[in-house]
Design an enzyme around this catalytic site. Sequence first.
Site, mmCIF file in Angstrom:
data_model
loop_
_atom_site.group_PDB
_atom_site.id
_atom_site.type_symbol
_atom_site.label_atom_id
_atom_site.label_comp_id
_atom_site.label_asym_id
_atom_site.label_seq_id
_atom_site.Cartn_x
_atom_site.Cartn_y
_atom_site.Cartn_z
ATOM 1 N N GLN A 1 -10.373 2.226 -3.058
ATOM 2 C CA GLN A 1 -9.915 1.878 -1.713
ATOM 3 C C GLN A 1 -8.572 2.538 -1.433
ATOM 4 O O GLN A 1 -7.659 2.477 -2.259
ATOM 5 C CB GLN A 1 -9.788 0.353 -1.561
ATOM 6 C CG GLN A 1 -9.355 -0.079 -0.167
ATOM 7 C CD GLN A 1 -9.429 -1.579 0.045
ATOM 8 O OE1 GLN A 1 -10.029 -2.298 -0.753
ATOM 9 N NE2 GLN A 1 -8.847 -2.055 1.126
ATOM 10 N N ASP A 2 -8.465 3.176 -0.255
ATOM 11 C CA ASP A 2 -7.211 3.798 0.187
ATOM 12 C C ASP A 2 -6.736 4.921 -0.734
ATOM 13 O O ASP A 2 -5.556 5.031 -1.050
ATOM 14 C CB ASP A 2 -6.100 2.738 0.312
ATOM 15 C CG ASP A 2 -6.327 1.781 1.464
ATOM 16 O OD1 ASP A 2 -7.375 1.885 2.123
ATOM 17 O OD2 ASP A 2 -5.469 0.920 1.696
ATOM 18 N N GLN B 1 -6.362 -2.079 -2.337
ATOM 19 C CA GLN B 1 -5.573 -0.929 -1.896
ATOM 20 C C GLN B 1 -4.781 -0.331 -3.062
ATOM 21 O O GLN B 1 -3.944 -1.007 -3.672
ATOM 22 C CB GLN B 1 -4.604 -1.324 -0.785
ATOM 23 C CG GLN B 1 -5.282 -1.845 0.472
ATOM 24 C CD GLN B 1 -5.256 -3.351 0.552
ATOM 25 O OE1 GLN B 1 -5.506 -4.040 -0.433
ATOM 26 N NE2 GLN B 1 -4.930 -3.878 1.730
ATOM 27 N N ASP C 1 -12.184 2.886 3.236
ATOM 28 C CA ASP C 1 -11.073 3.478 3.996
ATOM 29 C C ASP C 1 -10.312 4.512 3.167
ATOM 30 O O ASP C 1 -9.088 4.563 3.202
ATOM 31 C CB ASP C 1 -10.091 2.382 4.454
ATOM 32 C CG ASP C 1 -10.758 1.278 5.236
ATOM 33 O OD1 ASP C 1 -11.821 1.526 5.835
ATOM 34 O OD2 ASP C 1 -10.215 0.148 5.262
ATOM 35 N N ARG D 1 -13.984 3.570 10.566
ATOM 36 C CA ARG D 1 -13.811 2.371 11.376
ATOM 37 C C ARG D 1 -12.393 2.365 11.944
ATOM 38 O O ARG D 1 -11.469 2.947 11.351
ATOM 39 C CB ARG D 1 -14.078 1.096 10.569
ATOM 40 C CG ARG D 1 -13.178 0.891 9.356
ATOM 41 C CD ARG D 1 -13.468 -0.450 8.707
ATOM 42 N NE ARG D 1 -12.642 -0.679 7.523
ATOM 43 C CZ ARG D 1 -12.489 -1.869 6.928
ATOM 44 N NH1 ARG D 1 -13.102 -2.933 7.428
ATOM 45 N NH2 ARG D 1 -11.736 -1.993 5.859
ATOM 46 N N THR E 1 0.845 -1.202 0.000
ATOM 47 C CA THR E 1 0.000 0.000 0.000
ATOM 48 C C THR E 1 0.877 1.247 0.000
ATOM 49 O O THR E 1 0.618 2.213 -0.738
ATOM 50 C CB THR E 1 -0.921 0.010 1.236
ATOM 51 O OG1 THR E 1 -1.739 -1.161 1.225
ATOM 52 C CG2 THR E 1 -1.805 1.239 1.252
ATOM 53 N N TRP F 1 -8.963 1.371 12.424
ATOM 54 C CA TRP F 1 -7.877 0.573 11.866
ATOM 55 C C TRP F 1 -6.928 0.112 12.975
ATOM 56 O O TRP F 1 -6.428 -1.003 12.953
ATOM 57 C CB TRP F 1 -7.147 1.413 10.820
ATOM 58 C CG TRP F 1 -6.031 0.724 10.104
ATOM 59 C CD1 TRP F 1 -5.874 -0.615 9.904
ATOM 60 C CD2 TRP F 1 -4.914 1.347 9.464
ATOM 61 N NE1 TRP F 1 -4.725 -0.872 9.170
ATOM 62 C CE2 TRP F 1 -4.119 0.326 8.898
ATOM 63 C CE3 TRP F 1 -4.514 2.680 9.318
ATOM 64 C CZ2 TRP F 1 -2.947 0.589 8.197
ATOM 65 C CZ3 TRP F 1 -3.348 2.943 8.606
ATOM 66 C CH2 TRP F 1 -2.578 1.911 8.051
#
Length: 521
Positions: free
Chosen positions: A337-338, A315, A359, A427, A285, A429
């Site tokens: 995502q990310d 990611q 996220d 949320r 990532t 992590w």
Amino acid sequence: MATFHSLLATFLLLLGNSKATNALFTCDQTPYPELCHPIVGPTPPITRTTIRHIRELAIQSTIDLAQSAHRLAKAIDISTLDESAKAAWPDCLELCLDTIENLNSSLPADCSHDNSQTWLSASFTNQQTCLNGFAELHSSLDFTSSPFHSTNISNAICNLLSINKAYASASASALAAGGKRKLLSGGFPKWVSARDRKLLQSSVVTADLVVAKDGTGDYETISEAVAAAAKLRNGSSRFVIHVKAGVYNEQVEITSSMKNLMIVGDGIGSTVVTGSKNVVDGSTTFRSATFAAVGSGFIARDITFENSAGPEKHQAVAVRSGSDHSVFYKCSFNGYQDTLYVHSKRQFYKNCDIYGTVDFIFGDAVVVFQSCNIYIRKPMDRQQNIVTAQGRTDPNENTGISIHDCVIDAAPDLAPVVGYFRSYLGRPWKQYSRTVVMKTNIGSLIHPAGWLEWSGSFALETLYYGEYMNTGAGSDTSHRVNWPGYHVITNDSEAGMFTVRNFLSGDSWIPATGVPFNPDL
């Protein structure tokens, strides 16, 4: 030199009460008391100067650990590692060097608590990021046998965070150094110079270098211009690169040595930096970022940053920032995502657009988003959308995500099917995840519970999630989660802890960038 553990134990003894005299400090108050208990004994009264000296020795010992880890890791033949470890290893080497720099920056006696706790928090984040790379690629390497773990850097930094916080409480001079923040005229903080203010607010920018796809500039790629800037600039004064309209398919990295670099585009959607690296195809990532900024004082204006890998690649980062005192103004971050990795240190985002699914604002920086549009996109089938995943792992870190005076709503691709997908504000992590949403217009797409578990009851008691005076159809808190760590903030003083002035110390550095901001609620 004495070991870190013996220095730590000595320091804890010396620290004592808030007046730093001969009071006792028990080992049970430290993160790793087993490192302290065997050598604790009575101590005579000491001076604040002595305490400062012990603190410096403790930091120096941790530097020695990090330097030893880097030496050992650099000497290993990575061709003997599995493919996943080969991908993660360079990340850890880079992060270890950043940790050494952070620790050295924290060492001087006149370093303010605000600065030192930021740099120590970033060092702790680096250790977590190193570990994450091996885990997310499912490396067969036993991380506990690697130099990055065996030298016990994480525990040393964890203890330093505790020591530094206690030292600030004991030292009136430390509090004075970090606590007096004054606003400049015009509502701008000190850390943005008058020249930077003009650069950010001016419609015409005089650039040191120009990048143009059509060959009308000094270079045709951003990476070439960044490499040239390192050779052409004098000292560390502001260096400006103008990137003309066009789509630039390249990975760009602003390294730690490139301080006070500014990149100005021709507007969102006109100047686009794009890439497609992702975890499914073998990148960590950390390394998937299309654009990465590490050098302190980085500024970007009027640019779109994109990772086009798509939701099925999981990611895939558009921008990763570990740049201290960095500013992104009128920029767009596009991904799934990310999307935006707010990795570490102090960051400010103003009038930006952020697009994603899972996220998509994540990391462990001290970061404030102000007057930004946060757009939730259509995810893959059976996926849920989560805006934030904050990565605070230690309770003494000063990190967190503050979303202030923004809009959270559905992107055009999600709007027609918004009822088929659940969307949440965040949320946890990591164990001490911290995120607040204040005076923000929250769309009806946000689930009434507001927040989502990471895994069962993990972090629900230790996290800090807060909402304050939000508006919009999704802002009703009457059906929110009932976790111990969730707060409906009703007190202005509590909410004020997460403003640009108090949370980011932004009034001491943002004015120099020229980005308009609201320091308070």
